[in-house]
Write an enzyme that holds these catalytic residues in place. Structure first.
Site, PDB file in Angstrom:
ATOM      1  N   CYS A   1       2.547  -5.127   6.935  1.00 64.31           N
ATOM      2  CA  CYS A   1       2.301  -4.876   5.517  1.00 64.31           C
ATOM      3  C   CYS A   1       3.463  -4.084   4.912  1.00 64.31           C
ATOM      4  CB  CYS A   1       0.989  -4.126   5.328  1.00 64.31           C
ATOM      5  SG  CYS A   1      -0.465  -5.165   5.638  1.00 64.31           S
TER       6      CYS A   1
ATOM      7  N   HIS B   1       0.829  -1.212   0.000  1.00 64.17           N
ATOM      8  CA  HIS B   1       0.000   0.000   0.000  1.00 64.17           C
ATOM      9  C   HIS B   1       0.860   1.257   0.000  1.00 64.17           C
ATOM     10  CE1 HIS B   1       0.537   1.038   4.335  1.00 64.17           C
ATOM     11  NE2 HIS B   1       0.619  -0.273   4.501  1.00 64.17           N
TER      12      HIS B   1
END
Length: 499
Positions: free
Chosen positions: A414, A395
């Protein structure tokens, strides 16, 4: 009931029961059946009994033959031991003790790969099995030890991809097991039809980094076998030896990647992302990965879609550890961070109406937290989704300054991508989006999903030492996975003389 044999039933068209026996059957077994039906049922029961007896005899005969084969295997291998006694014995029982390693080229390929595996420190038992092979003179005993080691390697090779996080990063967790009957059958068939060399070669990873690293490890093994260093230590025991074992372990970590031709590759300790299409580097970007206590896992997946203007559904672990304590101190934090509090029925809840203090140190709460899409969202402007059991994805991020740091193990697991806009532009173009459409959607602030049409595998891997361009490359071991690599004793000189 009168006793009947299977032979008698085969030779006699009808079975006659005495009146007393028929009465017993009628009274105790099948009182609702006619006399003729009782006779037929009795005959069927005898057949079933004979069949069960025959099966038991077959089982006993198989057990006897296996015991004999097992005894011969033990006789042939002498004081050595097998990793997979049953599977190995079965191979020789079914082949009537024919040798399986007449193709010496196949043997060399296997021994190279097994030696690389043994040097990695992943399996002490496998290292011992290799040493037994090296110590055993030519003959059936050595052939049996080769097969035993190969079945171990066959199982490892088939299953390392899905067990990489444990086997390659939690050393000592691997345990030798027999491959599937189907796998063993395919190998045995290749031996019989003379294609075992190709079968074994097909097991060797094809990516160039693995092969170059493996070649260097074997070359260093040759140095290890050549003698003593100035301090009286073998090369494997010296500082160079530490590099040898580290390189051997990282070679195994590279084998789980088929090639570097297509897809997104993130070597976690490098803090870099590489995007390849048709063998060409399309994009390179700095990334931020999970910190030591929330490691980014080694995994393989495929991009499924790009989410433009993504909301952030806060994971439970982050919610309870990071956000609830802030809300307990100041419920107004929710408004400033654009957080929405959602109850179990899907309704929005005023954060000031909740006594957050009662959920301090709790593993869960009856609420979910969602951060609205926007420039300050934790996910930034793009989220790159892929199936993951750990809810891991790539992301964007609004905190651009963090990419200037050298140590970028800063996230909760992440992967944050510095050049997320460039990556999104490439992927959205493949999905049929123009640059204008992308900008219009960004400006609308509406959450919009675009399915990824191209095949984009994603590999998150962890390699700290490898060979590229003829040189050994090294990276900091940010998660301390290399801290204690076992160094097993192997006669590298004997191995080099064989391969």
């Amino acid at each position: 009931m009168m006793a009947l044999s299977g032979v008698a039933l085969a030779e006699t068209a009808t079975v006659t029961l005495t009146q007393a026996e028929a009465s017993s059957v009628q009274d105790n077994i099948l009182p609702q059946l006619s006399f003729a039906a009782q006779q037929a049922r009795a005959a069927e029961l005898v057949k079933q009994a004979d069949y069960a007896l025959a099966q038991e005899q077959i089982r006993q005969e198989r057990a006897r033959k296996f015991a004999e084969a097992e005894a011969r295997v033990k006789q042939e291998i002498g004081a050595n031991s097998l990793l997979l006694n049953q599977a190995t014995t079965k191979v020789y029982l079914e082949s009537e003790f024919s040798t399986m390693w007449n193709d010496k080229a196949a043997e060399k390929v296997f021994l190279k790969e097994y030696a690389l595996f043994a040097a990695s420190g992943v399996s002490a038992k496998s290292a011992k099995a290799l040493q037994q092979i090296l110590n055993q003179p030519e003959g059936l005993g050595r052939d049996i030890l080769l097969t035993d080691g190969f079945l171990d390697y066959l199982y490892y090779n088939k299953n390392v991809f899905k067990n990489a996080n444990s086997w390659l990063y939690n050393l000592g967790s691997y345990s030798p097991k027999a491959p599937s009957v189907e796998q063993i059958g395919k190998w045995v068939s290749s031996v019989k039809n003379g294609s075992s060399g190709q079968f074994v070669t097909n097991l060797v990873p094809r990516n160039h980094l693995y092969r170059d690293t493996a070649d260097r490890v074997l070359a260093m093994a040759g140095e290890t076998s050549s003698g003593k260093t100035k301090k009286g230590k073998t090369a494997a025991e010296s500082a160079n030896g530490s590099s040898f074992y580290k390189l051997a372990l990282n070679a195994q970590r590279l084998r789980i990647i088929p090639s570097f031709s297509n897809g997104i590759f993130v070597n976690i300790p490098s803090y870099q992302l590489y995007y390849f299409r048709d063998g060409q580097l399309t994009l390179q970007s700095k990334v931020i990965v999970g910190r030591e206590d929330r490691k980014t896992p080694v995994m393989y997946s495929k991009l499924s879609n790009v989410l433009v203007n993504p909301p952030w559904n806060v994971p439970t672990s982050i919610m309870t550890k990071d956000i609830v304590p802030k809300l307990a101190r100041d419920p107004g934090y929710a408004d400033r961070a654009s957080f929405e509090i959602i109850d179990g029925s899907g309704n929005k809840v005023n954060p000031r109406s909740v006594n957050w203090s009662q959920y301090l140190n709790a593993k869960s709460t009856p609420y979910r937290i969602r951060q609205k899409a926007g420039d300050d969202s934790a996910l930034g402007r793009y989220k790159f989704n892929m199936p993951s059991s750990d809810a891991i994805y790539l992301h964007d991020t609004p905190n651009r300054g963090l990419f200037g740091k050298t140590n970028r193990a800063l996230s909760s697991g992440c992967v944050r991508v510095a050049k997320s806009d460039e990556l999104a532009t490439i992927l959205l173009k493949e999905a049929g989006w123009s640059v204008d459409k992308k900008n219009q959607v960004l400006g609308s602030k509406k959450t919009t999903s675009a399915q990824i049409r191209s095949d984009n595998p994603v590999y998150l891997y962890y390699v700290t030492s490898w060979v590229e361009g003829g040189k050994v490359q090294t990276l900091p071991d940010i998660y301390n996975f290399d801290a204690k690599i076992p160094q097993y004793s192997i006669s590298w000189g004997k191995l080099k003389s064989i391969i």
